[in-house]
Write a protein that holds these residues in place. Sequence first.
Motif, mmCIF file in Angstrom:
data_model
loop_
_atom_site.group_PDB
_atom_site.id
_atom_site.type_symbol
_atom_site.label_atom_id
_atom_site.label_comp_id
_atom_site.label_asym_id
_atom_site.label_seq_id
_atom_site.Cartn_x
_atom_site.Cartn_y
_atom_site.Cartn_z
ATOM 1 N N ARG A 138 -13.873 39.338 68.486
ATOM 2 C CA ARG A 138 -13.161 40.497 69.021
ATOM 3 C C ARG A 138 -13.907 41.172 70.165
ATOM 4 N N GLN A 139 -15.177 41.502 69.945
ATOM 5 C CA GLN A 139 -15.890 42.231 70.987
ATOM 6 C C GLN A 139 -17.397 42.033 70.881
ATOM 7 N N VAL A 140 -18.050 42.189 72.022
ATOM 8 C CA VAL A 140 -19.514 42.202 72.111
ATOM 9 C C VAL A 140 -19.899 43.542 72.720
ATOM 10 N N ARG A 141 -20.813 44.256 72.060
ATOM 11 C CA ARG A 141 -21.320 45.522 72.579
ATOM 12 C C ARG A 141 -22.818 45.378 72.796
ATOM 13 N N ALA A 142 -23.316 45.955 73.877
ATOM 14 C CA ALA A 142 -24.730 45.743 74.193
ATOM 15 C C ALA A 142 -25.327 46.935 74.907
ATOM 16 N N PHE A 143 -26.617 47.155 74.620
ATOM 17 C CA PHE A 143 -27.481 48.008 75.424
ATOM 18 C C PHE A 143 -28.313 47.064 76.268
ATOM 19 N N ASP A 144 -28.262 47.221 77.573
ATOM 20 C CA ASP A 144 -28.965 46.312 78.484
ATOM 21 C C ASP A 144 -30.086 47.057 79.193
ATOM 22 N N ARG A 145 -31.318 46.606 78.965
ATOM 23 C CA ARG A 145 -32.486 47.170 79.637
ATOM 24 C C ARG A 145 -33.613 46.144 79.616
ATOM 25 N N PRO A 146 -34.492 46.188 80.623
ATOM 26 C CA PRO A 146 -35.660 45.296 80.588
ATOM 27 C C PRO A 146 -36.591 45.695 79.449
ATOM 28 N N PRO A 147 -37.520 44.805 79.050
ATOM 29 C CA PRO A 147 -37.741 43.426 79.544
ATOM 30 C C PRO A 147 -36.730 42.456 78.949
ATOM 31 N N TYR A 148 -36.667 41.234 79.526
ATOM 32 C CA TYR A 148 -35.673 40.258 79.127
ATOM 33 C C TYR A 148 -36.334 39.004 78.549
ATOM 34 N N VAL A 149 -35.647 38.402 77.561
ATOM 35 C CA VAL A 149 -36.093 37.103 77.030
ATOM 36 C C VAL A 149 -35.698 36.013 78.014
ATOM 37 N N ASP A 150 -34.428 36.018 78.434
ATOM 38 C CA ASP A 150 -33.921 35.051 79.403
ATOM 39 C C ASP A 150 -33.636 35.753 80.726
ATOM 40 N N ARG A 151 -33.506 34.983 81.776
ATOM 41 C CA ARG A 151 -33.219 35.550 83.088
ATOM 42 C C ARG A 151 -31.909 36.318 83.043
ATOM 43 N N PRO A 152 -31.878 37.549 83.550
ATOM 44 C CA PRO A 152 -30.620 38.313 83.551
ATOM 45 C C PRO A 152 -29.508 37.549 84.250
ATOM 46 N N GLY A 153 -28.341 37.522 83.605
ATOM 47 C CA GLY A 153 -27.210 36.811 84.180
ATOM 48 C C GLY A 153 -27.140 35.341 83.824
ATOM 49 N N SER A 154 -28.088 34.837 83.030
ATOM 50 C CA SER A 154 -28.107 33.405 82.716
ATOM 51 C C SER A 154 -26.931 32.990 81.833
ATOM 52 N N ASN A 155 -26.335 33.956 81.105
ATOM 53 C CA ASN A 155 -25.177 33.632 80.258
ATOM 54 C C ASN A 155 -23.867 34.118 80.868
ATOM 55 N N LEU A 156 -23.867 34.368 82.174
ATOM 56 C CA LEU A 156 -22.679 34.927 82.832
ATOM 57 C C LEU A 156 -21.467 34.031 82.665
ATOM 58 N N ALA A 157 -21.630 32.730 82.829
ATOM 59 C CA ALA A 157 -20.487 31.806 82.729
ATOM 60 C C ALA A 157 -19.843 31.879 81.348
ATOM 61 N N ASP A 158 -20.670 31.912 80.287
ATOM 62 C CA ASP A 158 -20.139 32.000 78.924
ATOM 63 C C ASP A 158 -19.393 33.319 78.723
ATOM 64 N N GLN A 159 -19.960 34.399 79.249
ATOM 65 C CA GLN A 159 -19.319 35.701 79.093
ATOM 66 C C GLN A 159 -17.969 35.738 79.801
ATOM 67 N N LEU A 160 -17.910 35.210 81.018
ATOM 68 C CA LEU A 160 -16.656 35.204 81.752
ATOM 69 C C LEU A 160 -15.597 34.393 81.015
ATOM 70 N N GLN A 161 -16.013 33.270 80.418
ATOM 71 C CA GLN A 161 -15.083 32.451 79.646
ATOM 72 C C GLN A 161 -14.547 33.229 78.448
ATOM 73 N N GLN A 162 -15.436 33.957 77.754
ATOM 74 C CA GLN A 162 -15.005 34.757 76.609
ATOM 75 C C GLN A 162 -14.028 35.855 77.021
ATOM 76 N N GLN A 163 -14.326 36.501 78.141
ATOM 77 C CA GLN A 163 -13.452 37.577 78.596
ATOM 78 C C GLN A 163 -12.071 37.046 78.967
ATOM 79 N N ARG A 164 -12.014 35.839 79.499
ATOM 80 C CA ARG A 164 -10.713 35.225 79.800
ATOM 81 C C ARG A 164 -9.938 34.944 78.512
ATOM 82 N N GLN A 165 -10.670 34.757 77.412
ATOM 83 C CA GLN A 165 -10.038 34.510 76.115
ATOM 84 C C GLN A 165 -9.682 35.804 75.385
#
Length: 330
Positions: A133-160
Amino acid sequence: MAFNVLGLTDETERVYTALVGLPGSTAAQLAAACELSVPAAARQLAGLVREGLATRATGRPPRFAAVAPDVAVNGLIRRREKQLDEARSQVHRLMEHHREASRISRPDLGVELLTDRTDVSDAVQRLTTQAQRQVRAFDRPPYVDRPGSNLADQLQQQRQGISHRVVYDRAAIAWPGRLAGDILASVRAGEQARVRSELPLKMVICDSRAAIVPFSSAPGGQSAAYLVQRSPLLTALERLFEVEWERGVPLPLADGAAAPGNYDDGADEPDEVTRSLLSLLAAGLTDAAIARAQGWSERTTQRRIHRLMSQLGADTRFQAGLTAARRGWL
């Protein structure tokens, strides 16, 4: 010996090493060179042939030659690497079974500590991709993975139709290239984004099922994290998100490539650049941070801020924020 890590015994390595220097040898000749019995040398030679480390020529008695070491040993290395990869995959599968078994046998266990950076990254990926149904997030540094590295997956989910609501810390907005290269692309695809001057922690909540919270916000603290299952603690984290969401300043769909100075004093509604600038100001970003986020120079940033304040008839940034809020620009 050096080849033990590749699965060869000391005796096998000794026979292979001797064979490299004695091409065309018989089992009896190698037995004498390695101080072995002839049957023992013959068994080792047969094993070397099976492993692809030696060849056998027909004849009586048969003679043997070593396969070139770079070819033979690299083949063993590739085989061992494949075995190690399979072992790692098995460990990950067993860890999943272990976690599930722990949760089944301990239904009161609501929090799991992940102490490996890879486990943290995998858990975040697993949670976000399994959202219904939904993903909720607080986004702040530091990061485990490079910021934006999961952008493609997120865009696919939002299209769904899976909702994404993100509250960004001003440090995340100010991260060089992040706004234009990642955040605005997500917003254009349907992400709802808001900005806070400072977030108390970093987290990802998947539906109302589970959440990931880093062990610490200090540098290096993201390498360990808490995996919080459905529990009173998860409910508290959900409420914390909603409070910060209500306090956040909406991040509009801005176009950082708009023409400089594109402000219309007589317009009832601000353009996208103005809305973006107001959001960043309301989030408490400094001139330097706004410049990095928008890809402007500091001088251009200051000029745009002063022009905006003049447009709003404000003498201070605080007054400009109040006036913009009254006009419904924020």
